[in-house]
Design an enzyme around this catalytic site. Sequence first.
Site: not given
Length: 552
Positions: A65, A67, A307
């Site tokens: 991912d 971010t 996350d």
Amino acid sequence: RADLPFDEAVRGTIAGSVTMVPEGLVLLTSIAMAVSVIRLANKRVLVQDMPAVEVLARVDTICVDKTGTLTEPGMTVQEIVLLSDAGELSGAGESSVRDVLGAAGGAEANPNPTLEAIAAACPSPGWPVVASTPFSSARKWSAADLGQHGAWVLGAPEIVGASAPEDVRRRADDLAAGGSRVVLLSRASTMPTPDDPLVGLTPVALIVISQQLRPDAAQTVSYFLDQGVTVKVISGDNAATVGAIAARAGVPGADHPVDARDLPDDPQALAEPISSSNVFGRVTPLQKQQMVAALHLRESTVAMTGDGVNDVLALKKADLGIAMGSGSGATRAVAQLVLLDDKWSVMPSVVAEGRRVLGNIERVSDVFLTKTAYSVVFSVMTGLFAFAFPFLPRHLTLISALTIGIPGFFLALMPNTERFRPGFLRRVLLFAVPSGVICASSALISYTVALRVGEPLANAQAAACVTLFIVAVSVLAMSARPLNAIRLAIVGSMVAMFLAVLFIPFLSRFFALSLAPERYSLVAVVTGFVGAALVWVVGRYVDRWRRPPARA
């Protein structure tokens, strides 16, 4: 059938049966994995599932991912671009865009990083929130009814601004192409509901949120590419934003990001686009899971890092889930590995640890299963031809300790940077079975010749033991390759211990072994060296064709 005393028959049965079991292999495998868990803990990597270490060594595709993985965890509002002619908003009294953003940013009890950044840059004016629709990764927008200050929608420009003028969308794309996250603030004529399409929206401002690329992201991506691991960036952000960040990190194909809204839902149909492209934007949580499933259809071993809650489905579907320590509790709960310091740069050392474990387990498997192979041959030949078993139990205990148990313990814990290759069991059997046959044949030749020249059974058994040790040491040296000073020292010390057993009277009597200047001694040594040479010849030949074919 061999007309042996009962006690000798029992000893032979025990020696043959026990030696066939690779009893130490499970122990050394568990020790190697446990030590790797401790080593990773020192690097601030929490292993929640011990086999995850070896799974990572087999990973050929890693999905990340953007971010929190390629970029630093925090976000900052860089710029607010007004789309109206005036700074004040009609119908909102003296309120400004920042007041609206502050109120909308504080409307959620559990804001995502984007809303946290907006709330930090725009303090809340304290307006009452009549109603709110929390942000959803699937919808890509949130909404808040601020009473007399109006209803507002905050979200992805492609979604919230779908009916906006072309120049608004073009301006949002231009800002996103620089690598920033862009959010559109629009005023709604009525408070939207989650299930209804967005209508009656008036674009008011674009919020540009900066994301800082991790300083070690490019180096980590480069490592994976050098190791033959494909890196795929899967994010819910605008495809242009994801592509810009991925390009700065060195991900191949970042100049052609794919908007996931145009992708099919069926994993079978999704397999081709997910294999041919590496950067995807506007991906929903369900699509992340479907992408992992599509990669599995191409027989890829997939690791997924994330996350946020929106990564949970994909983390569970992947062969290996990796969570950031600062991520959500749900993400950390389903992941097998947790990077406690949020440092993606630790991943190369984690991969190296997995390779060390798998490579070393393969080394010790070679010698353990070679022992199983020659033990089976001994037992079968003894049963077929009805002769006394060629060894005492103490003989095989000594050989197992010096050629397998003791050196295997050290080999299982040594550094190993060899790349993982598929076909573990195939390679081990291709080495162990021929080597075991050579070991058994050499020992049986010594045993038979010693009996034929008139040596007593004890001497013939000693000859078989000496021959088997010499050949088994060559198997150990082959499995320990590439040989360096430490590995040579381990092999040499095992030879020294065996010589001590042969020539120290107390040990010779205890193990019923000696190397006296008699005919059986010469036969044992010569046959042993011939067998050792055959092990090296066969081993080098097997090395050429036991390698798996290159992947297409």
